[in-house]
Design a protein around this motif. Structure first.
Motif, PDB file in Angstrom:
ATOM      1  N   THR A   1      36.507 -22.328  36.374  1.00  0.00           N
ATOM      2  CA  THR A   1      35.640 -23.285  35.700  1.00  0.00           C
ATOM      3  C   THR A   1      36.158 -24.674  36.036  1.00  0.00           C
ATOM      4  O   THR A   1      37.357 -24.938  35.910  1.00  0.00           O
ATOM      5  CB  THR A   1      35.667 -23.059  34.172  1.00  0.00           C
ATOM      6  OG1 THR A   1      35.281 -21.715  33.912  1.00  0.00           O
ATOM      7  CG2 THR A   1      34.736 -24.019  33.455  1.00  0.00           C
ATOM      8  N   ALA A   2      35.278 -25.561  36.480  1.00  0.00           N
ATOM      9  CA  ALA A   2      35.681 -26.922  36.844  1.00  0.00           C
ATOM     10  C   ALA A   2      34.991 -27.921  35.934  1.00  0.00           C
ATOM     11  O   ALA A   2      33.797 -27.803  35.662  1.00  0.00           O
ATOM     12  CB  ALA A   2      35.309 -27.210  38.295  1.00  0.00           C
ATOM     13  N   VAL A   3      35.772 -28.889  35.462  1.00  0.00           N
ATOM     14  CA  VAL A   3      35.232 -30.003  34.677  1.00  0.00           C
ATOM     15  C   VAL A   3      35.568 -31.264  35.455  1.00  0.00           C
ATOM     16  O   VAL A   3      36.737 -31.518  35.757  1.00  0.00           O
ATOM     17  CB  VAL A   3      35.847 -30.062  33.264  1.00  0.00           C
ATOM     18  CG1 VAL A   3      35.356 -31.291  32.520  1.00  0.00           C
ATOM     19  CG2 VAL A   3      35.533 -28.797  32.488  1.00  0.00           C
TER      20      VAL A   3
ATOM     21  N   SER B   1      40.049 -24.366  35.269  1.00  0.00           N
ATOM     22  CA  SER B   1      40.591 -23.428  34.283  1.00  0.00           C
ATOM     23  C   SER B   1      40.106 -22.012  34.594  1.00  0.00           C
ATOM     24  O   SER B   1      39.117 -21.808  35.297  1.00  0.00           O
ATOM     25  CB  SER B   1      40.192 -23.833  32.866  1.00  0.00           C
ATOM     26  OG  SER B   1      38.798 -23.832  32.725  1.00  0.00           O
ATOM     27  N   CYS B   2      40.832 -21.049  34.040  1.00  0.00           N
ATOM     28  CA  CYS B   2      40.484 -19.642  34.210  1.00  0.00           C
ATOM     29  C   CYS B   2      39.206 -19.357  33.424  1.00  0.00           C
ATOM     30  O   CYS B   2      39.113 -19.701  32.248  1.00  0.00           O
ATOM     31  CB  CYS B   2      41.632 -18.769  33.696  1.00  0.00           C
ATOM     32  SG  CYS B   2      41.234 -17.007  33.650  1.00  0.00           S
ATOM     33  N   PRO B   3      38.209 -18.728  34.050  1.00  0.00           N
ATOM     34  CA  PRO B   3      36.963 -18.439  33.345  1.00  0.00           C
ATOM     35  C   PRO B   3      37.121 -17.337  32.292  1.00  0.00           C
ATOM     36  O   PRO B   3      36.261 -17.162  31.447  1.00  0.00           O
ATOM     37  CB  PRO B   3      36.011 -18.002  34.458  1.00  0.00           C
ATOM     38  CG  PRO B   3      36.905 -17.487  35.527  1.00  0.00           C
ATOM     39  CD  PRO B   3      38.172 -18.279  35.442  1.00  0.00           C
ATOM     40  N   LYS B   4      38.237 -16.624  32.334  1.00  0.00           N
ATOM     41  CA  LYS B   4      38.424 -15.504  31.397  1.00  0.00           C
ATOM     42  C   LYS B   4      39.230 -15.904  30.168  1.00  0.00           C
ATOM     43  O   LYS B   4      38.890 -15.521  29.055  1.00  0.00           O
ATOM     44  CB  LYS B   4      39.054 -14.328  32.116  1.00  0.00           C
ATOM     45  CG  LYS B   4      38.132 -13.847  33.237  1.00  0.00           C
ATOM     46  CD  LYS B   4      38.507 -12.530  33.802  1.00  0.00           C
ATOM     47  CE  LYS B   4      37.464 -12.156  34.858  1.00  0.00           C
ATOM     48  NZ  LYS B   4      37.743 -10.930  35.503  1.00  0.00           N
ATOM     49  N   CYS B   5      40.321 -16.672  30.344  1.00  0.00           N
ATOM     50  CA  CYS B   5      41.148 -17.041  29.187  1.00  0.00           C
ATOM     51  C   CYS B   5      41.059 -18.521  28.840  1.00  0.00           C
ATOM     52  O   CYS B   5      41.511 -18.939  27.779  1.00  0.00           O
ATOM     53  CB  CYS B   5      42.610 -16.636  29.413  1.00  0.00           C
ATOM     54  SG  CYS B   5      43.490 -17.625  30.657  1.00  0.00           S
TER      55      CYS B   5
END
Length: 139
Positions: A15-17, A60-64
């Motif tokens: 995930t990118a912000v 960030s990790c899309p799972k945690c």
């Protein structure tokens, strides 16, 4: 497939912000109005020019949801499985190299984590012969 160093789940995306700040230069006519307040004449704007753009991206990790401390070049290598992120407590370290799951990697970066552990950035060695020699001599 890449894996998150925090939840250990396999991931093929992150995930990118992206945050961006633009510095804009505006040339306009300003005068005092009848109430002695500064008034900008919106019709008199002469130039509107973007001077500078500052931005940063966080992955960030899309799972945690944990932040993966990678820049865009490192992210590409991470998703291609040419760069691993591993906690130091999970590997054996010697002379700038790490042994992890039976393979030897070059440590290219080390970041402190909360507590006593560090996060190691492990570069996959491209030459299997070199990896085998290092494994035999170091570990």
């Amino acid at each position: 497939m890449a894996f998150c160093p925090f939840c250990k789940q396999e991931i093929n995306e992150v995930t990118a912000v992206y945050r961006e700040v633009r510095h804009v230069e505006v040339t306009a006519k300003v005068r005092l109005d009848s109430n002695h307040n500064l008034s900008y004449n919106e019709e008199g704007v002469e130039t509107l020019e973007v001077i500078d753009v500052e931005g940063d991206e966080e992955y960030s990790c899309p799972k945690c949801g944990e932040t993966l401390p990678l820049n865009s070049e490192e992210l590409e290598l991470f998703l291609e499985e040419k760069l691993l992120l591993v906690k130091e407590s999970e590997v054996e370290v010697k002379d700038g190299f790490a042994s992890f799951k039976g393979k030897v990697y070059k440590i290219c970066k080390q970041l402190p984590l909360k507590g006593d552990d560090d996060l190691l950035f492990l570069e996959v060695l491209s030459d299997e012969v070199v990896e085998a020699i290092l494994a035999a001599n170091l570990f």
